[in-house]
Design an enzyme around this catalytic site. Structure first.
Site, PDB file in Angstrom:
ATOM      1  N   GLY A  12       0.716  -1.271  -0.126  1.00 51.62           N
ATOM      2  CA  GLY A  12       0.011   0.030   0.091  1.00 51.62           C
ATOM      3  C   GLY A  12       0.923   1.370   0.044  1.00 51.62           C
ATOM      4  N   ILE A  87     -11.226  -6.823 -12.670  1.00 46.88           N
ATOM      5  CA  ILE A  87     -12.327  -5.942 -12.228  1.00 46.88           C
ATOM      6  C   ILE A  87     -13.494  -6.437 -13.287  1.00 46.88           C
ATOM      7  CG2 ILE A  87     -13.344  -3.490 -12.352  1.00 46.88           C
ATOM      8  CD1 ILE A  87     -11.396  -4.034 -10.113  1.00 46.88           C
ATOM      9  N   HIS A 103       0.769   0.252 -13.158  1.00 43.52           N
ATOM     10  CA  HIS A 103       1.365  -0.884 -13.566  1.00 43.52           C
ATOM     11  C   HIS A 103       2.845  -0.695 -13.705  1.00 43.52           C
ATOM     12  CE1 HIS A 103       1.338  -5.117 -15.140  1.00 43.52           C
ATOM     13  NE2 HIS A 103       2.359  -4.615 -16.010  1.00 43.52           N
TER      14      HIS A 103
HETATM   15  C1  GAR Z   1       2.959  -1.369  -7.593  1.00 39.72           C
HETATM   16  O1  GAR Z   1       4.448  -1.640  -8.127  1.00 39.72           O
HETATM   17  C2  GAR Z   1       1.913  -1.719  -8.806  1.00 39.72           C
HETATM   18  O2  GAR Z   1       2.489  -0.902  -9.933  1.00 39.72           O
HETATM   19  C3  GAR Z   1       2.098  -2.984  -8.782  1.00 39.72           C
HETATM   20  O3  GAR Z   1       2.027  -3.447  -7.407  1.00 39.72           O
HETATM   21  C4  GAR Z   1       2.837  -2.728  -6.665  1.00 39.72           C
HETATM   22  C5  GAR Z   1       2.176  -2.322  -5.480  1.00 39.72           C
HETATM   23  O4  GAR Z   1       2.803  -1.728  -4.634  1.00 39.72           O
HETATM   24  N1  GAR Z   1       0.707  -3.183  -9.727  1.00 39.72           N
HETATM   25  C6  GAR Z   1       0.607  -4.325 -10.384  1.00 39.72           C
HETATM   26  O5  GAR Z   1       1.498  -4.922 -10.481  1.00 39.72           O
HETATM   27  C7  GAR Z   1      -0.832  -4.543 -11.021  1.00 39.72           C
HETATM   28  N2  GAR Z   1      -0.697  -5.491 -11.994  1.00 39.72           N
HETATM   29  P1  GAR Z   1       2.324  -0.710  -3.350  1.00 39.72           P
HETATM   30  O6  GAR Z   1       1.147  -1.833  -2.639  1.00 39.72           O
HETATM   31  O7  GAR Z   1       3.361  -0.574  -2.453  1.00 39.72           O
HETATM   32  O8  GAR Z   1       1.626   0.343  -3.472  1.00 39.72           O
END
Ligand code: GAR
Length: 194
Positions: A12, A87, A103
């Site tokens: 998060g 979604i 992403h």
């Molecule tokens: C982020 O790097 C986001 O881009 C990725 O998950 C991470 C979450 O980090 N999302 C994906 O890979 C979606 N396909 P966070 O929980 O520290 O924000």
């Protein structure tokens, strides 16, 4: 006020940046964090920031329970920040051009089912890419295929492992996602005023 809900499955850190950015903001507020992982770091971050956190499972996503909750909270904009599930089409239709995702790669490369978090960075490194980056896009009913709103690139260094690349990408995400979401907030507000 434009009312934002954030959907997140992981640590998060992006959700935290967004909550901080919109705290005391003139036109938008993060009113709800939604997570499908009760033990995810994002739930603690929501608690620390005083933002309500709604926990749900895969069934609630598919059967409309989450959508009902978003409507009950009068959400205007849904922001995915490390959310790992698809979604459902009903939610896409309920929030036309009002769901965004971030992403950690330069889509359309390294997107699709199973491409999240460190899996993305490992695939980028395994392919010997010289550059990676971030993509912020609108969400449709297919993984990582909605209209691209913003991209920024960064180098992949010869000594990088997945953690080093993830750290570089995370810093870019934190720098850009709140500003891009703010741009969408402004366009929602402008349409409301028209
Ligand atoms: C982020 O790097 C986001 O881009 C990725 O998950 C991470 C979450 O980090 N999302 C994906 O890979 C979606 N396909 P966070 O929980 O520290 O924000």
């Amino acid at each position: 006020m434009v009312r934002i809900a954030i959907l997140a499955s992981g640590s998060g850190t992006n959700a935290q940046q967004l909550m901080g950015h919109f705290q005391g903001h003139a036109t938008a507020e993060v009113v709800l964090i939604c997570s499908d992982k009760p033990r995810a770091g994002v739930a603690q971050r929501a608690w620390d920031m005083g933002v309500p956190c709604y926990l749900f499972n895969g069934a609630a996503l598919k059967d409309g329970t989450l959508l009902h909750e978003l409507e009950a909270y009068r959400i205007d904009l849904v922001v995915l920040a490390g959310f790992m599930r698809l979604i459902p089409v009903e939610m896409v239709l309920a929030f036309p051009d009002r769901i965004t995702n971030i992403h950690p790669a330069l889509l359309p490369k390294y997107g699709g089912k199973g491409m999240f978090g460190e899996h993305v960075h490992k695939a980028v490194l395994a392919a010997g890419e010289k550059e990676s980056g971030i993509t912020i896009h609108l969400v449709n009913e297919r993984y990582d295929e909605g209209q691209v709103l913003f991209q920024a690139a960064c180098p992949v260094l010869p000594e990088d492992d997945a953690d080093a690349l993830a750290a570089r990408i995370h810093a870019m995400e934190h720098a850009h996602y709140p500003a891009v979401v703010e741009g969408i907030v402004n366009s929602i507000r402008d349409k409301t005023v028209e």
